[in-house]
Design a protein around this motif. Structure first.
Motif, PDB file in Angstrom:
ATOM      1  N   MET A   1      84.638 -55.452 -81.219  1.00  0.00           N
ATOM      2  CA  MET A   1      83.982 -54.362 -81.918  1.00  0.00           C
ATOM      3  C   MET A   1      84.998 -53.709 -82.851  1.00  0.00           C
ATOM      4  O   MET A   1      86.138 -53.436 -82.461  1.00  0.00           O
ATOM      5  CB  MET A   1      83.451 -53.356 -80.879  1.00  0.00           C
ATOM      6  N   LEU A   2      84.582 -53.431 -84.072  1.00  0.00           N
ATOM      7  CA  LEU A   2      85.461 -52.781 -85.036  1.00  0.00           C
ATOM      8  C   LEU A   2      85.811 -51.361 -84.585  1.00  0.00           C
ATOM      9  O   LEU A   2      84.989 -50.686 -83.951  1.00  0.00           O
ATOM     10  CB  LEU A   2      84.778 -52.701 -86.398  1.00  0.00           C
ATOM     11  N   THR A   3      86.995 -50.918 -84.923  1.00  0.00           N
ATOM     12  CA  THR A   3      87.424 -49.565 -84.578  1.00  0.00           C
ATOM     13  C   THR A   3      86.458 -48.526 -85.148  1.00  0.00           C
ATOM     14  O   THR A   3      86.071 -47.582 -84.453  1.00  0.00           O
ATOM     15  CB  THR A   3      88.859 -49.321 -85.083  1.00  0.00           C
ATOM     16  N   ALA A   4      86.060 -48.696 -86.408  1.00  0.00           N
ATOM     17  CA  ALA A   4      85.134 -47.741 -87.033  1.00  0.00           C
ATOM     18  C   ALA A   4      83.811 -47.697 -86.274  1.00  0.00           C
ATOM     19  O   ALA A   4      83.205 -46.632 -86.123  1.00  0.00           O
ATOM     20  CB  ALA A   4      84.908 -48.105 -88.496  1.00  0.00           C
ATOM     21  N   GLU A   5      83.354 -48.838 -85.783  1.00  0.00           N
ATOM     22  CA  GLU A   5      82.103 -48.867 -85.022  1.00  0.00           C
ATOM     23  C   GLU A   5      82.237 -48.093 -83.716  1.00  0.00           C
ATOM     24  O   GLU A   5      81.311 -47.390 -83.298  1.00  0.00           O
ATOM     25  CB  GLU A   5      81.664 -50.304 -84.731  1.00  0.00           C
ATOM     26  N   ILE A   6      83.375 -48.208 -83.066  1.00  0.00           N
ATOM     27  CA  ILE A   6      83.603 -47.449 -81.833  1.00  0.00           C
ATOM     28  C   ILE A   6      83.496 -45.949 -82.114  1.00  0.00           C
ATOM     29  O   ILE A   6      82.829 -45.210 -81.388  1.00  0.00           O
ATOM     30  CB  ILE A   6      84.969 -47.804 -81.203  1.00  0.00           C
ATOM     31  N   TRP A   7      84.139 -45.492 -83.185  1.00  0.00           N
ATOM     32  CA  TRP A   7      84.088 -44.072 -83.538  1.00  0.00           C
ATOM     33  C   TRP A   7      82.665 -43.644 -83.859  1.00  0.00           C
ATOM     34  O   TRP A   7      82.223 -42.568 -83.446  1.00  0.00           O
ATOM     35  CB  TRP A   7      85.025 -43.770 -84.704  1.00  0.00           C
ATOM     36  N   LEU A   8      81.939 -44.476 -84.610  1.00  0.00           N
ATOM     37  CA  LEU A   8      80.553 -44.139 -84.949  1.00  0.00           C
ATOM     38  C   LEU A   8      79.679 -44.057 -83.702  1.00  0.00           C
ATOM     39  O   LEU A   8      78.875 -43.142 -83.549  1.00  0.00           O
ATOM     40  CB  LEU A   8      79.986 -45.164 -85.935  1.00  0.00           C
ATOM     41  N   ARG A   9      79.847 -45.006 -82.804  1.00  0.00           N
ATOM     42  CA  ARG A   9      79.068 -44.980 -81.562  1.00  0.00           C
ATOM     43  C   ARG A   9      79.417 -43.742 -80.729  1.00  0.00           C
ATOM     44  O   ARG A   9      78.537 -43.076 -80.185  1.00  0.00           O
ATOM     45  CB  ARG A   9      79.304 -46.255 -80.751  1.00  0.00           C
ATOM     46  N   MET A  10      80.698 -43.414 -80.625  1.00  0.00           N
ATOM     47  CA  MET A  10      81.106 -42.232 -79.847  1.00  0.00           C
ATOM     48  C   MET A  10      80.540 -40.953 -80.465  1.00  0.00           C
ATOM     49  O   MET A  10      80.214 -40.008 -79.745  1.00  0.00           O
ATOM     50  CB  MET A  10      82.635 -42.132 -79.759  1.00  0.00           C
TER      51      MET A  10
ATOM     52  N   THR B   1      89.461 -38.799 -77.018  1.00  0.00           N
ATOM     53  CA  THR B   1      90.288 -39.486 -76.015  1.00  0.00           C
ATOM     54  C   THR B   1      89.628 -40.779 -75.549  1.00  0.00           C
ATOM     55  O   THR B   1      90.275 -41.833 -75.463  1.00  0.00           O
ATOM     56  CB  THR B   1      90.542 -38.560 -74.805  1.00  0.00           C
ATOM     57  N   ILE B   2      88.331 -40.711 -75.262  1.00  0.00           N
ATOM     58  CA  ILE B   2      87.611 -41.900 -74.797  1.00  0.00           C
ATOM     59  C   ILE B   2      87.595 -42.978 -75.878  1.00  0.00           C
ATOM     60  O   ILE B   2      87.838 -44.158 -75.605  1.00  0.00           O
ATOM     61  CB  ILE B   2      86.181 -41.526 -74.341  1.00  0.00           C
ATOM     62  N   ALA B   3      87.329 -42.595 -77.128  1.00  0.00           N
ATOM     63  CA  ALA B   3      87.312 -43.568 -78.225  1.00  0.00           C
ATOM     64  C   ALA B   3      88.667 -44.257 -78.363  1.00  0.00           C
ATOM     65  O   ALA B   3      88.739 -45.475 -78.549  1.00  0.00           O
ATOM     66  CB  ALA B   3      86.918 -42.884 -79.529  1.00  0.00           C
ATOM     67  N   LYS B   4      89.738 -43.495 -78.246  1.00  0.00           N
ATOM     68  CA  LYS B   4      91.078 -44.088 -78.342  1.00  0.00           C
ATOM     69  C   LYS B   4      91.317 -45.104 -77.229  1.00  0.00           C
ATOM     70  O   LYS B   4      91.940 -46.142 -77.448  1.00  0.00           O
ATOM     71  CB  LYS B   4      92.149 -42.995 -78.314  1.00  0.00           C
TER      72      LYS B   4
END
Length: 143
Positions: free
Chosen positions: A1-10, A23-26
Motif C-alpha cells: 500500500m502506498l504511503t499516501a494511501e495509508i494517510w488518506l485511509r487514516m 502515530t498509528i499511520a507511521k
C-alpha cells in the motif's frame, strides 16, 4: 500500500485524536501487507479497522491522481510543512490537501479548513472577519 494511501485511509477513521492517528499511520507505513490483525496490533479497534479497510476507494484513487500534479500537496499533521498554528487546535485535521505554494499556509492568515469550495461562505463572512481582525490587530489604543 502506498504511503499516501495509508494517510488518506487514516484520515477517514473516526474516533481517534489526530496525534494518535498520526502515530498509528507511521506504524502502518512499516508494514508491507496491511490486514485486520495488523490494524488491531497498531491500536485500532474493530470498528476503526473496518473504517480503514473499507475506506472509499473512489476517493483514494481520485486524491492520489490529484496529488500527481506538481502544484498539489498533502500536508500531514506533525510534519514540518504542516502549519504550526493549526496543529495547536483541538480539532486539527490529520491532512491538508492544498494547491499552490506550501509556504503560504504557515503565514498569518484567515483560512476555512474542511471546506473545498468556500467562495459563497467567504463572501458572507469575510466583511465581519476583516472588521474583527482590523479592530484586534491594527487599531492601537489611544494613549
Amino acid at each position: 500500500m502506498l504511503t499516501a494511501e495509508i494517510w488518506l485511509r487514516m484520515s477517514m477513521v473516526k474516533g481517534l485524536a489526530v496525534a494518535r492517528s498520526c502515530t498509528i499511520a507511521k506504524h502502518l507505513i512499516a508494514y508491507a501487507d496491511i490486514h485486520f490483525d495488523v490494524l488491531t496490533a497498531v491500536g485500532l479497534d474493530e470498528s476503526q479497522s473496518q473504517q480503514f479497510i473499507h475506506a472509499s476507494t473512489h476517493y483514494i484513487a481520485a486524491t492520489l491522481a490529484w496529488l500527481e500534479h506538481p502544484d498539489h500537496h498533502m500536508l500531514i499533521y506533525g510534519y514540518p510543512t504542516y502549519p504550526q498554528r493549526l496543529s495547536h487546535i483541538s480539532s486539527a485535521p490529520l491532512l491538508l490537501l492544498i494547491t499552490g505554494d506550501v509556504s503560504v499556509v504557515s503565514q498569518l492568515q484567515i483560512a476555512m479548513v474542511g471546506i473545498s469550495s468556500a467562495i459563497s461562505i467567504a463572501i458572507f463572512f469575510m466583511p465581519g472577519l476583516i472588521r474583527i481582525c482590523c479592530l484586534r490587530y491594527l487599531v492601537m489604543p489611544l494613549l
